[in-house]
Design a protein around this motif. Structure first.
Motif, PDB file in Angstrom:
ATOM      1  N   ALA A  61      72.335   6.337 -25.895  1.00 38.51           N
ATOM      2  CA  ALA A  61      72.723   5.721 -26.104  1.00 38.51           C
ATOM      3  C   ALA A  61      74.605   6.036 -25.751  1.00 38.51           C
ATOM      4  CB  ALA A  61      73.513   5.607 -28.150  1.00 38.51           C
ATOM      5  N   LYS A  62      75.402   5.498 -25.147  1.00 38.03           N
ATOM      6  CA  LYS A  62      76.851   5.574 -25.006  1.00 38.03           C
ATOM      7  C   LYS A  62      77.439   6.344 -26.029  1.00 38.03           C
ATOM      8  CE  LYS A  62      80.990   3.768 -23.221  1.00 38.03           C
ATOM      9  NZ  LYS A  62      81.553   4.818 -22.684  1.00 38.03           N
ATOM     10  N   LEU A  63      77.626   8.005 -25.646  1.00 33.68           N
ATOM     11  CA  LEU A  63      78.335   8.709 -26.430  1.00 33.68           C
ATOM     12  C   LEU A  63      79.974   8.810 -26.759  1.00 33.68           C
ATOM     13  CD1 LEU A  63      78.736  11.403 -27.661  1.00 33.68           C
ATOM     14  CD2 LEU A  63      79.126  12.411 -25.358  1.00 33.68           C
ATOM     15  N   GLN A  64      80.383   7.935 -28.406  1.00 30.06           N
ATOM     16  CA  GLN A  64      81.212   7.779 -29.001  1.00 30.06           C
ATOM     17  C   GLN A  64      82.266   8.351 -29.949  1.00 30.06           C
ATOM     18  OE1 GLN A  64      80.272   3.536 -30.482  1.00 30.06           O
ATOM     19  NE2 GLN A  64      79.227   2.917 -29.318  1.00 30.06           N
ATOM     20  N   TYR A  65      81.643   9.426 -30.030  1.00 27.51           N
ATOM     21  CA  TYR A  65      82.501  10.153 -31.290  1.00 27.51           C
ATOM     22  C   TYR A  65      82.273  11.545 -31.181  1.00 27.51           C
ATOM     23  CZ  TYR A  65      83.087   5.659 -34.360  1.00 27.51           C
ATOM     24  OH  TYR A  65      83.741   4.352 -34.612  1.00 27.51           O
ATOM     25  N   LEU A  66      82.800  12.071 -31.140  1.00 29.09           N
ATOM     26  CA  LEU A  66      82.736  14.040 -30.983  1.00 29.09           C
ATOM     27  C   LEU A  66      83.516  14.288 -33.102  1.00 29.09           C
ATOM     28  CD1 LEU A  66      82.667  16.461 -30.003  1.00 29.09           C
ATOM     29  CD2 LEU A  66      85.350  16.496 -29.299  1.00 29.09           C
ATOM     30  N   VAL A  67      83.116  14.421 -33.487  1.00 27.28           N
ATOM     31  CA  VAL A  67      82.378  14.466 -34.835  1.00 27.28           C
ATOM     32  C   VAL A  67      82.768  16.255 -34.883  1.00 27.28           C
ATOM     33  CG1 VAL A  67      81.405  14.029 -37.313  1.00 27.28           C
ATOM     34  CG2 VAL A  67      81.216  12.831 -35.827  1.00 27.28           C
ATOM     35  N   ILE A  68      84.375  16.194 -35.509  1.00 29.53           N
ATOM     36  CA  ILE A  68      84.241  18.162 -36.410  1.00 29.53           C
ATOM     37  C   ILE A  68      84.142  17.864 -37.572  1.00 29.53           C
ATOM     38  CG2 ILE A  68      86.030  19.471 -36.536  1.00 29.53           C
ATOM     39  CD1 ILE A  68      87.457  17.661 -34.148  1.00 29.53           C
ATOM     40  N   HIS A 121      78.060  15.808 -32.590  1.00 27.26           N
ATOM     41  CA  HIS A 121      78.950  17.004 -33.768  1.00 27.26           C
ATOM     42  C   HIS A 121      79.073  18.388 -33.858  1.00 27.26           C
ATOM     43  CE1 HIS A 121      78.077  13.472 -36.356  1.00 27.26           C
ATOM     44  NE2 HIS A 121      76.884  13.559 -35.907  1.00 27.26           N
ATOM     45  N   ILE A 122      80.651  18.933 -34.129  1.00 30.02           N
ATOM     46  CA  ILE A 122      80.557  20.219 -33.852  1.00 30.02           C
ATOM     47  C   ILE A 122      80.954  20.908 -34.778  1.00 30.02           C
ATOM     48  CG2 ILE A 122      81.003  20.697 -31.393  1.00 30.02           C
ATOM     49  CD1 ILE A 122      84.227  20.669 -31.845  1.00 30.02           C
ATOM     50  N   VAL A 123      81.194  21.935 -35.435  1.00 29.28           N
ATOM     51  CA  VAL A 123      81.611  22.134 -36.869  1.00 29.28           C
ATOM     52  C   VAL A 123      81.949  23.788 -36.059  1.00 29.28           C
ATOM     53  CG1 VAL A 123      79.009  24.444 -36.786  1.00 29.28           C
ATOM     54  CG2 VAL A 123      80.362  23.369 -38.873  1.00 29.28           C
ATOM     55  N   VAL A 182      86.217   9.077 -25.498  1.00 32.04           N
ATOM     56  CA  VAL A 182      85.392   9.347 -26.860  1.00 32.04           C
ATOM     57  C   VAL A 182      86.307   9.140 -27.891  1.00 32.04           C
ATOM     58  CG1 VAL A 182      84.171  10.926 -27.745  1.00 32.04           C
ATOM     59  CG2 VAL A 182      83.375  10.086 -25.463  1.00 32.04           C
ATOM     60  N   LYS A 183      85.872   9.205 -29.069  1.00 32.15           N
ATOM     61  CA  LYS A 183      86.876   8.775 -30.119  1.00 32.15           C
ATOM     62  C   LYS A 183      86.605  10.340 -30.918  1.00 32.15           C
ATOM     63  CE  LYS A 183      88.790   7.207 -34.291  1.00 32.15           C
ATOM     64  NZ  LYS A 183      90.296   6.662 -34.006  1.00 32.15           N
ATOM     65  N   ILE A 184      87.788  10.773 -31.415  1.00 30.89           N
ATOM     66  CA  ILE A 184      87.249  12.620 -32.280  1.00 30.89           C
ATOM     67  C   ILE A 184      87.952  11.939 -33.485  1.00 30.89           C
ATOM     68  CG2 ILE A 184      88.241  14.791 -32.027  1.00 30.89           C
ATOM     69  CD1 ILE A 184      89.038  14.019 -28.780  1.00 30.89           C
ATOM     70  N   VAL A 185      87.378  12.772 -34.279  1.00 28.28           N
ATOM     71  CA  VAL A 185      86.925  12.152 -35.752  1.00 28.28           C
ATOM     72  C   VAL A 185      86.796  13.453 -36.462  1.00 28.28           C
ATOM     73  CG1 VAL A 185      87.112   9.672 -35.697  1.00 28.28           C
ATOM     74  CG2 VAL A 185      85.404  11.223 -36.142  1.00 28.28           C
ATOM     75  N   GLY A 186      87.555  13.319 -37.555  1.00 25.98           N
ATOM     76  CA  GLY A 186      86.863  14.498 -38.855  1.00 25.98           C
ATOM     77  C   GLY A 186      85.756  13.801 -39.836  1.00 25.98           C
ATOM     78  N   HIS A 187      84.390  14.402 -40.209  1.00 26.63           N
ATOM     79  CA  HIS A 187      83.563  14.322 -40.475  1.00 26.63           C
ATOM     80  C   HIS A 187      84.056  13.151 -42.137  1.00 26.63           C
ATOM     81  CE1 HIS A 187      79.375  14.633 -42.998  1.00 26.63           C
ATOM     82  NE2 HIS A 187      80.149  13.669 -42.803  1.00 26.63           N
ATOM     83  N   ASN A 188      84.993  13.635 -41.984  1.00 32.23           N
ATOM     84  CA  ASN A 188      85.907  13.072 -43.468  1.00 32.23           C
ATOM     85  C   ASN A 188      86.327  11.413 -43.053  1.00 32.23           C
ATOM     86  OD1 ASN A 188      88.185  13.442 -41.975  1.00 32.23           O
ATOM     87  ND2 ASN A 188      89.843  14.697 -43.776  1.00 32.23           N
TER      88      ASN A 188
END
Length: 152
Positions: free
Chosen positions: A2-9, A84-86, A123-129
């Motif tokens: 699938a196309k990468l749409q989010y980077l989730v922190i 997902h990164i942490v 790509v949208k960069i977002v927090g998990h929240n």
């Protein structure tokens, strides 16, 4: 694929100053219940240690797609279209949400996200929240992105 749409922190939801290892995350996520979650894969591609080191947890070819072998279990419903990164931390001593990022973690995260955004500007960069009713990553990602010069 699938196309990468989010980077989730994310944060590890561990107390301030407590280091977390790749082995810890693997145990928490892949061990059978009740010791772990019983997942086939960990929740994150990269871990940001207290000293700013970035450790790769799951292989990733860095392209604009999420291949089946790159999928991590960071946010239900978003895993096949996200990376997902942490960072280690995210809670105070009483386990309440707190931005516990060290100066080294902040700098490493800043460099990582700026590089990622340069390579994947759509790509949208977002927090998990922002994807689930959680406190994670215990800081306002949208405000932080503006601070580091990323407008979405």
């Amino acid at each position: 694929m699938a196309k990468l749409q989010y980077l989730v922190i994310h944060c590890t939801a561990t107390p301030e100053g407590r280091e977390v290892s790749a082995a810890d995350i693997r145990r928490w996520h892949t061990s059978p219940a009740p010791a772990g979650r019983g997942w086939k894969q960990v929740g994150y591609t990269d871990l940001f240690h207290l000293d700013g080191r970035v450790e790769r947890l799951v292989a990733n070819n860095e392209d604009a797609n999420v291949d089946p072998w790159e999928i991590t279990n960071g946010a239900a419903g978003y895993n096949s279209i996200s990376r997902h990164i942490v960072y280690a931390g995210g809670c105070d001593a009483s386990m309440k949400p707190k931005d516990t990022r060290t100066a080294a973690q902040k700098e490493a995260l800043r460099k990582y996200v700026l590089d990622f955004h340069t390579r994947h500007p759509s790509v949208k960069i977002v927090g998990h929240n922002q994807l689930a009713a959680k406190a994670c990553p215990s800081f306002d990602v949208a405000a932080w992105l503006l601070e580091i010069g990323i407008k979405q």
